[in-house]
Design an enzyme around this catalytic site. Structure first.
Site, PDB file in Angstrom:
ATOM      1  N   ASN A   1      -1.287  -2.925  10.225  1.00 12.92           N
ATOM      2  CA  ASN A   1      -1.650  -1.507  10.315  1.00 12.92           C
ATOM      3  C   ASN A   1      -3.141  -1.427  10.003  1.00 12.92           C
ATOM      4  OD1 ASN A   1      -2.020   1.219  10.084  1.00 12.92           O
ATOM      5  ND2 ASN A   1      -0.819   1.456   8.210  1.00 12.92           N
TER       6      ASN A   1
ATOM      7  N   LYS B   1      -5.118   0.965  10.289  1.00 14.86           N
ATOM      8  CA  LYS B   1      -5.581   2.278   9.811  1.00 14.86           C
ATOM      9  C   LYS B   1      -6.858   2.662  10.567  1.00 14.86           C
ATOM     10  CE  LYS B   1      -3.191   1.441   5.522  1.00 14.86           C
ATOM     11  NZ  LYS B   1      -2.975   1.801   4.144  1.00 14.86           N
TER      12      LYS B   1
ATOM     13  N   HIS C   1       3.870   7.460   8.035  1.00 18.26           N
ATOM     14  CA  HIS C   1       3.117   6.744   7.007  1.00 18.26           C
ATOM     15  C   HIS C   1       2.735   7.746   5.918  1.00 18.26           C
ATOM     16  CE1 HIS C   1       0.009   4.543   4.925  1.00 18.26           C
ATOM     17  NE2 HIS C   1       0.506   3.444   5.466  1.00 18.26           N
TER      18      HIS C   1
ATOM     19  N   GLU D   1       0.119   8.189   4.332  1.00 17.21           N
ATOM     20  CA  GLU D   1      -1.206   8.803   4.508  1.00 17.21           C
ATOM     21  C   GLU D   1      -1.138   9.985   5.474  1.00 17.21           C
ATOM     22  OE1 GLU D   1      -3.249   5.157   5.405  1.00 17.21           O
ATOM     23  OE2 GLU D   1      -2.963   4.524   3.319  1.00 17.21           O
TER      24      GLU D   1
ATOM     25  N   GLU E   1       7.418   1.584   1.829  1.00 18.73           N
ATOM     26  CA  GLU E   1       6.051   1.437   1.317  1.00 18.73           C
ATOM     27  C   GLU E   1       5.866   2.327   0.092  1.00 18.73           C
ATOM     28  OE1 GLU E   1       3.193  -0.084   4.620  1.00 18.73           O
ATOM     29  OE2 GLU E   1       3.157   2.091   4.576  1.00 18.73           O
TER      30      GLU E   1
ATOM     31  N   GLY F   1      -2.752  -0.204  -0.749  1.00 24.46           N
ATOM     32  CA  GLY F   1      -4.195  -0.342  -0.916  1.00 24.46           C
ATOM     33  C   GLY F   1      -4.643  -0.419  -2.364  1.00 24.46           C
TER      34      GLY F   1
ATOM     35  N   SER G   1       0.098  -3.573  -0.328  1.00 27.49           N
ATOM     36  CA  SER G   1      -0.669  -4.682  -0.912  1.00 27.49           C
ATOM     37  C   SER G   1      -0.012  -6.044  -0.679  1.00 27.49           C
ATOM     38  CB  SER G   1      -0.927  -4.446  -2.404  1.00 27.49           C
ATOM     39  OG  SER G   1      -1.730  -3.295  -2.590  1.00 27.49           O
TER      40      SER G   1
HETATM   41  P1  PGA Z   1      -1.990  -2.157   2.336  1.00 27.41           P
HETATM   42  O1  PGA Z   1      -1.456  -1.013   3.310  1.00 27.41           O
HETATM   43  O2  PGA Z   1      -1.401  -3.455   2.808  1.00 27.41           O
HETATM   44  O3  PGA Z   1      -3.490  -2.117   2.489  1.00 27.41           O
HETATM   45  O4  PGA Z   1      -1.541  -1.820   0.965  1.00 27.41           O
HETATM   46  C1  PGA Z   1      -0.146  -1.022   3.807  1.00 27.41           C
HETATM   47  C2  PGA Z   1       0.102   0.213   4.610  1.00 27.41           C
HETATM   48  O5  PGA Z   1      -0.337   1.291   4.192  1.00 27.41           O
HETATM   49  O6  PGA Z   1       0.745   0.156   5.684  1.00 27.41           O
END
Ligand code: PGA
Length: 269
Positions: A20, A22, A104, A106, A175, A181, A219
């Site tokens: 992903n 982003k 997601h 976000e 998640e 992140g 992460s």
């Molecule tokens: P990350 O993000 O691996 O940077 O924690 C995962 C995601 O949000 O899909």
């Protein structure tokens, strides 16, 4: 209840690792990343990258003929029409997308997407032959308040009710928001506990729940991937930051294969 033992007899659960990206990268860096990734093939696991919309055409050129598929990070719940700034699922099919991430955190947080909106996006994706990767997860406050199970079940429930038996065609990504992140990864045991709850919920809706792929995200790194993917109900990962580095992402994809080889029911097709 679906069995969570290692002796799985579900041929459909080939491990899946999805990058992903982003809102990261440039056209040039994306093409370079994919060239580096192709040089690492084959991975054994299924591998896909979900890129920003403007890069889709470049991604098609970079990945066609490879074993790596691609997708997008969101789609509209609506058909094409007067919806400024939105992108219809049917448009993604023109670019050969296999997957589209929906729900997601976000987007749930920054774009106020409700559980039902996410479910409608998943339905629209399926209607156009895309596989939605439906994300669910709790905040740190919710985890501390012991609400994790009820939150993820509520989020998935909207999707189950909207899709009915077709829910077996989706991929679910757990998640935990506090792990995204942040460098804070759920322990394999914490992640497995939630995955097992989700699979049981899916089993109540579909006899095919045991063949569905449930990914962990938050992460994921090359260092922690194997222990996570070795869990009986974790079938791969949704990878953010680490998917922007070809070496790291490749190592995560290989970890999924390695973990699956130790659990033969996971690695088929
Ligand atoms: P990350 O993000 O691996 O940077 O924690 C995962 C995601 O949000 O899909």
């Amino acid at each position: 209840m679906v069995s969570s033992t290692k002796s799985k007899s579900h041929p459909g659960r080939r491990p899946l690792v999805v990058g992903n990206w982003k809102m990261n990268g440039t056209r040039a860096s994306s093409v370079a990343l994919l060239a580096a990734l192709r040089a690492e093939e084959p991975f054994g696991s299924e591998v896909s990258v979900c890129c920003p919309y403007p890069y889709l055409a470049d991604v098609v050129l970079s990945l066609q003929g490879s074993g790596i598929s691609w997708g997008a990070q969101d789609c509209s719940h609506l058909d094409p029409g007067a919806h400024t700034g939105d992108v219809a699922a049917v448009m993604l099919t023109e670019f050969g997308c296999r997957y589209v991430i929906v729900g997601h955190s976000e987007r749930r947080v920054h774009h106020a997407e409700s559980d039902q909106r996410v479910a409608d996006k998943a339905r629209m994706a399926l209607a156009h032959g895309l596989t939605p990767i439906v994300c669910v997860g709790e905040t740190l406050d919710e985890r501390v308040a012991m609400l994790t199970e009820s939150i993820v079940k509520r989020q998935l429930s909207a999707v189950v009710h909207t899709l009915g038996h077709c829910v077996s065609q989706i991929v679910v990504a757990y998640e935990p928001i506090w792990a995204i992140g942040s460098g804070l990864t759920a322990t394999p045991e914490q992640a497995q506990a939630v995955h097992s709850v989700l699979r049981a919920q899916l089993a109540a809706a579909s006899t095919l729940a045991g063949e569905m792929r449930l990914l962990y995200g938050g992460s994921v790194t090359a260092a922690n991937a194997h222990a996570l993917f070795a869990q009986p109900d974790i079938d791969g990962g949704l990878v953010g930051g680490a998917s922007l580095k070809a070496n790291e992402f490749s190592a995560i994809c290989r970890a999924a294969t390695g973990a699956a080889l130790e659990s033969p029911g996971k690695l088929k097709t």
